[in-house]
Design an enzyme around this catalytic site. Structure first.
Site, PDB file in Angstrom:
ATOM      1  CG  HIS A 100     -30.383  60.039-102.495  1.00 32.71           C
ATOM      2  ND1 HIS A 100     -30.796  58.744-102.403  1.00 32.71           N
ATOM      3  CD2 HIS A 100     -30.897  60.523-103.651  1.00 32.71           C
ATOM      4  CE1 HIS A 100     -31.538  58.442-103.475  1.00 32.71           C
ATOM      5  NE2 HIS A 100     -31.605  59.505-104.251  1.00 32.71           N
ATOM      6  CG  ASP A 103     -29.952  58.088 -99.024  1.00 33.12           C
ATOM      7  OD1 ASP A 103     -31.095  58.517 -98.787  1.00 33.12           O
ATOM      8  OD2 ASP A 103     -29.572  57.710-100.156  1.00 33.12           O
ATOM      9  CD  GLU A 231     -32.002  56.738-111.601  1.00 26.58           C
ATOM     10  OE1 GLU A 231     -30.985  56.939-110.888  1.00 26.58           O
ATOM     11  OE2 GLU A 231     -33.029  56.226-111.157  1.00 26.58           O
ATOM     12  CD  GLU A 267     -34.780  52.872-111.063  1.00 19.74           C
ATOM     13  OE1 GLU A 267     -33.885  53.658-110.681  1.00 19.74           O
ATOM     14  OE2 GLU A 267     -35.850  52.714-110.462  1.00 19.74           O
ATOM     15  CG  HIS A 270     -36.775  54.899-113.741  1.00 16.75           C
ATOM     16  ND1 HIS A 270     -35.814  55.794-113.340  1.00 16.75           N
ATOM     17  CD2 HIS A 270     -37.399  54.515-112.616  1.00 16.75           C
ATOM     18  CE1 HIS A 270     -35.858  55.932-112.028  1.00 16.75           C
ATOM     19  NE2 HIS A 270     -36.811  55.165-111.567  1.00 16.75           N
ATOM     20  CG  ASP A 295     -30.385  53.058-110.384  1.00 17.29           C
ATOM     21  OD1 ASP A 295     -29.165  52.872-110.196  1.00 17.29           O
ATOM     22  OD2 ASP A 295     -31.019  53.996-109.867  1.00 17.29           O
ATOM     23  CG  ASP A 306     -39.943  53.492-109.654  1.00 16.20           C
ATOM     24  OD1 ASP A 306     -39.585  52.408-110.136  1.00 16.20           O
ATOM     25  OD2 ASP A 306     -39.153  54.427-109.410  1.00 16.20           O
ATOM     26  CG  ASP A 308     -37.951  51.324-106.764  1.00 17.02           C
ATOM     27  OD1 ASP A 308     -37.623  51.345-107.965  1.00 17.02           O
ATOM     28  OD2 ASP A 308     -37.988  52.357-106.061  1.00 17.02           O
ATOM     29  CG  ASP A 338     -33.076  52.832-107.163  1.00 17.34           C
ATOM     30  OD1 ASP A 338     -33.586  52.755-106.032  1.00 17.34           O
ATOM     31  OD2 ASP A 338     -33.119  53.856-107.860  1.00 17.34           O
TER      32      ASP A 338
END
Ligand code: XLS
Ligand code: NI
Ligand code: NI
Length: 435
Positions: A100, A103, A231, A267, A270, A295, A306, A308, A338
């Site tokens: 991003h 980031d 996404e 993802e 997701h 992802d 989420d 991750d 991700d």
């Protein structure tokens, strides 16, 4: 400065190796279905999880002590972070990263100043990328963290916020193009609503489409040749996100004539949050010719958020790889981790274990899927399940040359259809036998 001291280049050692710092299955140059693993996957590191996120959760602050985030000067901090990122990518042997805008460098107090910072850090990145074999898989703009986006970005009821989001996306596109990013992502975390009572959904969805058209036109005018990815995610942070799942997004892209330029970034977690399997979402995207990128992560069977976590679930990934191989892979994208190490995984080396494990899990799954497709009865069982569609009548039907009246006549003539097994357990056993 060396941030990951005592760690050398990670090598492939094969599945007999007990070395935790080696790949057991991921062999970049190994061919699977005629294509090398590194080309199949294009693995990428997610800048945010691996170099920015300190492990805070709603109940406590960060636990990570990243030595690259200690400088008091935000520009120096960003450069140190990039040094750490490139050292990590080199040692891991991973060819791509995703970011991003903020980031790469923290957002400043004004848009103007933020842009200046982005210019500085992208110059720095160009230099690093020249010296290393690392590319940008995709860039994106963070249109969800700052409180100005609490009511949405491109779907905000306040036009001034929409404009602000536009400025941010313009900058993010500029640096993605400057860094030769291969794709550009839109994840609409706040593009949705908390309550329909205060929401004009029709206008918000139309505004989102207008915004995407503008971004695409701008990028194309400025030489961007890659794909844009949406996404999908059903919820979190918004209660209801407009990009709920692949089917919803495909409908949206068709409705607003965006399907030529926009594909999907699917993802894992997701998908599960939307009550689908990962394989289902991949298949939905692939069938529309829109499987762009992945992802990679995983959720948790007990938690409905989420999480991750790094992808480790071989069964889930094997099912995914069956879809992936049969649909001809990804359009432009790759496999972006991700995913984040757990909050209490606080050693620098844990970041290596996590990525090595994730890359090995994908590699192992694709090798298993290849064997299932080549050696087992899997394909022939499915083929035989649909064999009635090869009859003369069914061919006419598929060609659209049949009416409902003819269909009815066939039924009258043939009578009650036979009982045909779906053979699910047999197929599950086949998959398990190759795991
Ligand atoms: C959040 C999303 C996000 C996107 C990039 O759930 O996965 O990380 O990938 O904005
Ligand atoms: Ni994501
Ligand atoms: Ni996510």
């Amino acid at each position: 400065m060396e941030y990951f001291k005592g760690i050398g280049k990670i090598q492939f050692e094969g599945n007999k190796s007990k070395n935790p710092m080696a790949f057991k299955y991921y062999e970049p140059s190994k061919k699977v279905m005629g294509k090398t693993m590194d080309k199949h996957f294009k693995f990428a590191v997610a800048y945010w999880h691996s170099f920015c996120n300190l492990g805070g959760d709603p109940f406590g602050s960060g636990t990570q002590q990243y030595p690259w985030l200690v400088s008091v000067d935000p520009i120096q901090r960003a450069k140190d972070k990039m040094d750490a990122a490139f050292e990590f990518m080199n040692k891991l042997g991973i060819g791509y990263y995703c970011f991003h805008d903020y980031d790469l460098i923290e957002e400043a107090d004004t848009l103007k100043e933020s842009r200046k910072r982005l210019d500085v850090i992208s110059d720095y990145a160009i230099d690093k990328m020249k010296k290393n074999k690392v590319k940008v898989l995709w860039g994106t703009a963070n249109l969800f963290s700052n409180s100005r986006y609490m009511n949405g970005a491109s779907t905000n009821p306040d036009f001034n916020v929409v404009a602000f989001a536009g400025a941010q996306v313009k900058n993010a596109l500029d640096i993605t193009i400057k860094l030769k990013g291969e794709n550009y992502v839109f994840w609409g975390g706040r593009e949705g609503y908390m309550s329909l009572l205060n929401t004009n959904m029709k206008l918000e969805r139309e505004n989102m489409a207008r915004f995407l058209h503008m971004a695409k036109d701008y990028a194309r005018k400025n030489g961007f040749k890659g794909y844009f990815f949406i996404e999908p995610k059903p919820m979190e942070p918004s209660k209801h996100q407009y990009d709920f799942d692949c089917a919803t997004v495909l409908g949206f892209l068709r409705e607003f004539d965006l399907l030529d330029d926009f594909k999907l970034n699917v993802e894992v977690n997701h998908a599960t949050l939307a009550s689908h399997t990962f394989a289902h979402e991949l298949q939905t995207a692939a069938d529309a010719g829109a499987l762009g990128s992945m992802d990679a992560n995983r959720g948790d069977y007990q938690n409905g958020w989420d999480t991750d976590q790094f992808p480790m679930d071989l069964y889930e990934l094997t099912e995914a790889m069956l879809v992936f191989l049969q649909s001809g892979g990804l359009k432009g994208g790759g496999v972006n981790f991700d995913a984040k190490v757990r909050r209490n995984s606080t050693d620098r080396v844990d970041l290596f274990y996590a990525h090595i494990g994730g890359m090995d899990a994908f590699a192992r799954a694709i090798l298993i899927a290849e064997r299932i497709l080549k050696e087992s009865d899997y394909k022939s069982i499915i083929k035989s399940r649909y064999k009635s569609f090869n009859t003369t009548n069914a061919i006419k039907y598929k060609q659209g040359k049949m009416t409902l009246t003819t269909l009815s006549k066939i039924a009258l003539k043939n009578g009650e259809p036979g009982v045909i097994s779906g053979k699910q357990e047999l197929l599950e056993n086949i998959v398990n036998n190759y795991l």
